[in-house]
Every structure is written in C-alpha cells, then in structure tokens.
Scaffold this motif. Structure first.
Motif, PDB file in Angstrom:
ATOM      1  N   MET A   1     -41.597  95.720 -63.172  1.00 30.39           N
ATOM      2  CA  MET A   1     -42.529  94.659 -63.485  1.00 30.39           C
ATOM      3  C   MET A   1     -41.922  93.321 -63.080  1.00 30.39           C
ATOM      4  N   ASN A   2     -42.678  92.523 -62.411  1.00 27.10           N
ATOM      5  CA  ASN A   2     -42.175  91.234 -61.999  1.00 27.10           C
ATOM      6  C   ASN A   2     -42.334  90.227 -63.122  1.00 27.10           C
ATOM      7  N   ASP A   3     -41.421  89.271 -63.138  1.00 27.60           N
ATOM      8  CA  ASP A   3     -41.447  88.239 -64.179  1.00 27.60           C
ATOM      9  C   ASP A   3     -42.285  87.072 -63.699  1.00 27.60           C
ATOM     10  N   GLU A   4     -43.595  87.286 -63.624  1.00 29.32           N
ATOM     11  CA  GLU A   4     -44.476  86.265 -63.089  1.00 29.32           C
ATOM     12  C   GLU A   4     -44.519  85.059 -63.998  1.00 29.32           C
ATOM     13  N   ALA A 211     -57.529  93.577 -61.309  1.00 21.67           N
ATOM     14  CA  ALA A 211     -57.838  94.820 -60.596  1.00 21.67           C
ATOM     15  C   ALA A 211     -56.764  95.173 -59.571  1.00 21.67           C
ATOM     16  N   THR A 212     -56.302  94.187 -58.811  1.00 21.22           N
ATOM     17  CA  THR A 212     -55.295  94.478 -57.793  1.00 21.22           C
ATOM     18  C   THR A 212     -53.969  94.902 -58.436  1.00 21.22           C
ATOM     19  N   LYS A 213     -53.607  94.261 -59.528  1.00 23.24           N
ATOM     20  CA  LYS A 213     -52.350  94.615 -60.188  1.00 23.24           C
ATOM     21  C   LYS A 213     -52.412  96.030 -60.769  1.00 23.24           C
ATOM     22  N   LEU A 214     -53.519  96.337 -61.452  1.00 22.19           N
ATOM     23  CA  LEU A 214     -53.661  97.665 -62.043  1.00 22.19           C
ATOM     24  C   LEU A 214     -53.829  98.748 -60.977  1.00 22.19           C
ATOM     25  N   MET A 215     -54.529  98.414 -59.903  1.00 23.80           N
ATOM     26  CA  MET A 215     -54.682  99.390 -58.819  1.00 23.80           C
ATOM     27  C   MET A 215     -53.325  99.725 -58.209  1.00 23.80           C
ATOM     28  N   ARG A 216     -52.500  98.711 -57.963  1.00 26.07           N
ATOM     29  CA  ARG A 216     -51.161  98.956 -57.414  1.00 26.07           C
ATOM     30  C   ARG A 216     -50.369  99.872 -58.335  1.00 26.07           C
ATOM     31  N   TYR A 217     -50.423  99.585 -59.626  1.00 27.99           N
ATOM     32  CA  TYR A 217     -49.622 100.365 -60.569  1.00 27.99           C
ATOM     33  C   TYR A 217     -50.115 101.810 -60.646  1.00 27.99           C
ATOM     34  N   ILE A 218     -51.407 101.977 -60.807  1.00 26.83           N
ATOM     35  CA  ILE A 218     -51.963 103.326 -60.957  1.00 26.83           C
ATOM     36  C   ILE A 218     -51.835 104.130 -59.670  1.00 26.83           C
ATOM     37  N   TYR A 219     -52.128 103.510 -58.535  1.00 31.19           N
ATOM     38  CA  TYR A 219     -52.050 104.209 -57.251  1.00 31.19           C
ATOM     39  C   TYR A 219     -50.623 104.661 -56.965  1.00 31.19           C
ATOM     40  N   ASN A 220     -49.652 103.790 -57.277  1.00 31.30           N
ATOM     41  CA  ASN A 220     -48.252 104.125 -57.016  1.00 31.30           C
ATOM     42  C   ASN A 220     -47.686 105.117 -58.028  1.00 31.30           C
ATOM     43  N   PRO A 239     -45.349 103.295 -51.466  1.00 30.21           N
ATOM     44  CA  PRO A 239     -45.980 102.391 -52.418  1.00 30.21           C
ATOM     45  C   PRO A 239     -46.832 101.340 -51.713  1.00 30.21           C
ATOM     46  N   ILE A 240     -47.919 100.971 -52.346  1.00 30.50           N
ATOM     47  CA  ILE A 240     -48.822  99.990 -51.753  1.00 30.50           C
ATOM     48  C   ILE A 240     -48.474  98.590 -52.249  1.00 30.50           C
ATOM     49  N   ASP A 241     -48.904  97.591 -51.475  1.00 30.47           N
ATOM     50  CA  ASP A 241     -48.703  96.208 -51.898  1.00 30.47           C
ATOM     51  C   ASP A 241     -50.055  95.567 -52.186  1.00 30.47           C
ATOM     52  N   TYR A 242     -50.042  94.271 -52.413  1.00 27.28           N
ATOM     53  CA  TYR A 242     -51.255  93.540 -52.781  1.00 27.28           C
ATOM     54  C   TYR A 242     -52.373  93.715 -51.758  1.00 27.28           C
ATOM     55  N   ASP A 243     -52.042  93.536 -50.464  1.00 28.69           N
ATOM     56  CA  ASP A 243     -53.064  93.633 -49.423  1.00 28.69           C
ATOM     57  C   ASP A 243     -53.667  95.032 -49.337  1.00 28.69           C
ATOM     58  N   ASP A 244     -52.838  96.043 -49.571  1.00 27.50           N
ATOM     59  CA  ASP A 244     -53.319  97.425 -49.493  1.00 27.50           C
ATOM     60  C   ASP A 244     -54.412  97.723 -50.521  1.00 27.50           C
ATOM     61  N   THR A 245     -54.360  97.039 -51.641  1.00 27.52           N
ATOM     62  CA  THR A 245     -55.360  97.323 -52.679  1.00 27.52           C
ATOM     63  C   THR A 245     -56.770  97.001 -52.177  1.00 27.52           C
ATOM     64  N   PHE A 246     -56.883  95.984 -51.326  1.00 33.44           N
ATOM     65  CA  PHE A 246     -58.212  95.630 -50.809  1.00 33.44           C
ATOM     66  C   PHE A 246     -58.732  96.694 -49.847  1.00 33.44           C
ATOM     67  N   THR A 247     -57.818  97.330 -49.140  1.00 32.33           N
ATOM     68  CA  THR A 247     -58.231  98.451 -48.296  1.00 32.33           C
ATOM     69  C   THR A 247     -58.807  99.570 -49.150  1.00 32.33           C
ATOM     70  N   ILE A 248     -58.160  99.832 -50.269  1.00 36.54           N
ATOM     71  CA  ILE A 248     -58.634 100.873 -51.188  1.00 36.54           C
ATOM     72  C   ILE A 248     -59.970 100.492 -51.795  1.00 36.54           C
ATOM     73  N   PHE A 249     -60.106  99.242 -52.223  1.00 36.81           N
ATOM     74  CA  PHE A 249     -61.379  98.809 -52.804  1.00 36.81           C
ATOM     75  C   PHE A 249     -62.506  98.845 -51.771  1.00 36.81           C
ATOM     76  N   GLU A 250     -62.196  98.563 -50.513  1.00 37.47           N
ATOM     77  CA  GLU A 250     -63.194  98.678 -49.444  1.00 37.47           C
ATOM     78  C   GLU A 250     -63.663 100.120 -49.310  1.00 37.47           C
ATOM     79  N   GLU A 251     -62.720 101.058 -49.374  1.00 34.79           N
ATOM     80  CA  GLU A 251     -63.071 102.476 -49.275  1.00 34.79           C
ATOM     81  C   GLU A 251     -63.925 102.920 -50.464  1.00 34.79           C
ATOM     82  N   ILE A 252     -63.606 102.417 -51.653  1.00 34.27           N
ATOM     83  CA  ILE A 252     -64.403 102.753 -52.843  1.00 34.27           C
ATOM     84  C   ILE A 252     -65.815 102.201 -52.691  1.00 34.27           C
ATOM     85  N   ALA A 253     -65.906 100.983 -52.158  1.00 30.82           N
ATOM     86  CA  ALA A 253     -67.222 100.371 -51.948  1.00 30.82           C
ATOM     87  C   ALA A 253     -68.047 101.178 -50.945  1.00 30.82           C
ATOM     88  N   LYS A 254     -67.427 101.580 -49.852  1.00 30.12           N
ATOM     89  CA  LYS A 254     -68.139 102.356 -48.831  1.00 30.12           C
ATOM     90  C   LYS A 254     -68.601 103.704 -49.384  1.00 30.12           C
TER      91      LYS A 254
END
Length: 319
Positions: A1-4, A211-220, A239-254
C-alpha cells in the motif's frame, strides 16, 4: 500500500466530542471490544482511537467473515495476535457468539477482577467499551450480547449516536459508543477500503479514483476473478498499473454494450457497475488488504487537532 498524501474530507451531519468522551471514560474501562470488518481489518479501525485504546486489553472482533477471503482473514488474526491483541471471528450473521465472548471477557479481565477482590469487592463489576466505525456490524454484535434486551438500534440517522450502557450479565456492562470516523482521511487506500465496505458514503471519494485503486488491487490479488465475473476476453498481464485499469473498464463496457457516441466505450458506466458489484458483494469472497501491506499506513500519525474534529457518521446500514 502506498502512503498517499491525498486528503478526503468527510461531510458529517454533525460534529461532536465523542472521542474526548471515550478518553475520559477509559479510566473505568476493564476491556475494549473493537469491531472491525474482516475484509479490511486495519482500514476499518479508527486511527483516532488507537493511542487511547492501547492502554487497555483489547478484544478485536472480526465480522463479515462470510464475505471475506478466509485465508487472508486468518492472516489478520495471526497479525493481531503478534501485536498482543486477542481476536474472535464471527463466522456469519446467525452465529451464536454469546458464550464465546463471555468466556473471553472473563479470561481477559482476570487481573482487573483480582484487583477488585483485593479491595474487598466480592463480585467484581466489569465495564467493556465497545467501539467500531459505521457498518462494521457493531450493532449486530451488541444485539447478540444483550440477549434481546431493549436496545436503541434503528435505521434512522443518529439513533445510536450517544453512549449507552447495556447489561450483558449481572457483572458485565457494555458501554456502546457511536460509530465515530475521523473528519478526514489522509490516506487514499484507507478511504477506498472504507468506501468498499460501506463505512463511508461513496461521494467522499472520486469514483474514478476509488474504482481504479480497487480494480488494481482485486485484479492483481485474485487471478481470473475479474475476467470470469465480467466475461471479458482481453487479458491484461499482471501486475497492472493505473492506466491498465482503464483498458479493463473499456472491456467491461464493451461486453455490457455500454457505449456513447460513435460506439465509444462508456467507461464511466462500467466503473459504476464495478463499484456497485463491490458494494453488493457480487465479486464473491474477497478482502481488500493484507497484513503485509499495512507498514506504510501504520507510520501515519493522527494530529491532536484531528481529535477535536472527530465526527459521528449518520450511516445506518447494518450487516
């Protein structure tokens, strides 16, 4: 977990001094019973109370075990044990926990009972402080321990705001506290986990960030879970990064035919679907954090001024 360093303000219905009241009451408390959500046991602890509660024996009760990743929950019990806390897992909402908790209370307060007997008190009286942030199942636990006695628990905001004394036995009194949250979250991970477990309102955190933070955690953390749940064919290497989550969300949308002009994937709608699936537990038994990930978060300190701005949540959804 990062110390944001992101800060997320909580919009309370009202402010109060409940933390200070707990601090004043701790001198008469023999045991602290802290209720946490098994899916995020660290994030659903109140950081404002850690320093105060460390002066008394602490029994950590993990609820919603039936919704969590069992292996990770067992890791958490080992972690809490390693730092000197006793834990108890509530297997499910129907579990009869009265006898087990009663036994633990008596075992953990032997020293206090002995001191009272030395002062001539034949039948020691015990005060157990019960704490927990909103929607971790605190009211459910107290209802079970009160054996059906009248208890001011309802679905109206503010019903359980004030401290209440509840008789568990002739010698044990439960001191129920309001569901108190810090006025703001300095850590993005904690804020997201609290939102995922429905302990804070979703409008506290920007949905895209949550959504992006939780998607990264759950996907990884859970291979194939996202692909199988949303029936997506495109595989993104872990492991996926921040940008990768949008690729996944695009696939879910399609996959769900969520589109806007010119057949562009409606990512925002896919994000909303994902968040609702988390809130409704549609992804199965998952946890949102592991003990190994809390080192950076635990370095954070709560400023004294934050004690003055603790708030009581008006959330009332219960497990």
């Amino acid at each position: 977990m990062n110390d944001e360093k992101s800060s997320f303000n909580w919009f309370p219905g009202h402010m109060n001094k409940s933390i200070k009241e707990i601090e004043q009451k701790i001198s008469i408390v023999d045991l602290v019973m802290e209720i946490v959500d098994a899916r995020a046991p660290f994030s659903t602890q109140n950081p404002l109370l850690r320093k105060i509660l460390n002066t008394r024996p602490r029994l950590i009760i993990l609820t919603k075990f039936d919704l969590s990743d069992k292996d990770i929950t067992n890791q958490w019990t080992e972690y809490f044990k390693s730092i000197g806390n006793t834990t108890y897992i509530v297997k499910d909402k129907q579990a009869d926990i009265y006898s087990d908790i009663l036994k633990l209370i008596n075992e953990m307060t032997k020293e206090s009972q002995l001191k009272q007997k030395k002062r001539g008190i034949e039948k020691p009286q015990l005060n157990v402080l019960v704490v927990g942030i909103p929607n971790v199942g605190k009211s459910t636990v107290i209802s079970k321990l009160s054996k059906g006695k009248t208890l001011k628990i309802g679905n109206k905001p503010g019903v359980t705001r004030g401290m209440q004394r509840i008789v568990m036995t002739n010698s044990i009194t439960l001191i129920d506290t309001p569901g108190i949250l810090p006025a703001k979250f300095e850590n993005e991970t904690v804020a997201c986990n609290c939102a995922a477990t429905n302990s804070i309102r979703l409008d506290v955190i920007p949905k895209e960030r949550m959504a992006t933070k939780l998607m990264r955690y759950i996907y990884n953390s859970y291979p194939s879970l996202i692909e199988n749940t949303y029936k997506i064919n495109k595989h993104v290497l872990r492991p996926i990064d921040y940008d990768d989550t949008f690729t996944i969300f695009e696939e879910i949308a399609k996959r769900n035919k969520f589109t806007i002009l010119d057949e562009i994937a409606d990512v925002e709608r896919a994000i909303e679907l994902f968040i609702q699936d988390i809130i409704k537990n549609n992804l199965g038994n998952i946890s949102f954090e592991k003990p190994i990930e809390i080192k950076e978060i635990s370095k954070q300190t709560i400023q004294e001024k934050d004690l003055e701005s603790a708030i009581v949540s008006d959330l009332t959804v219960e497990w």
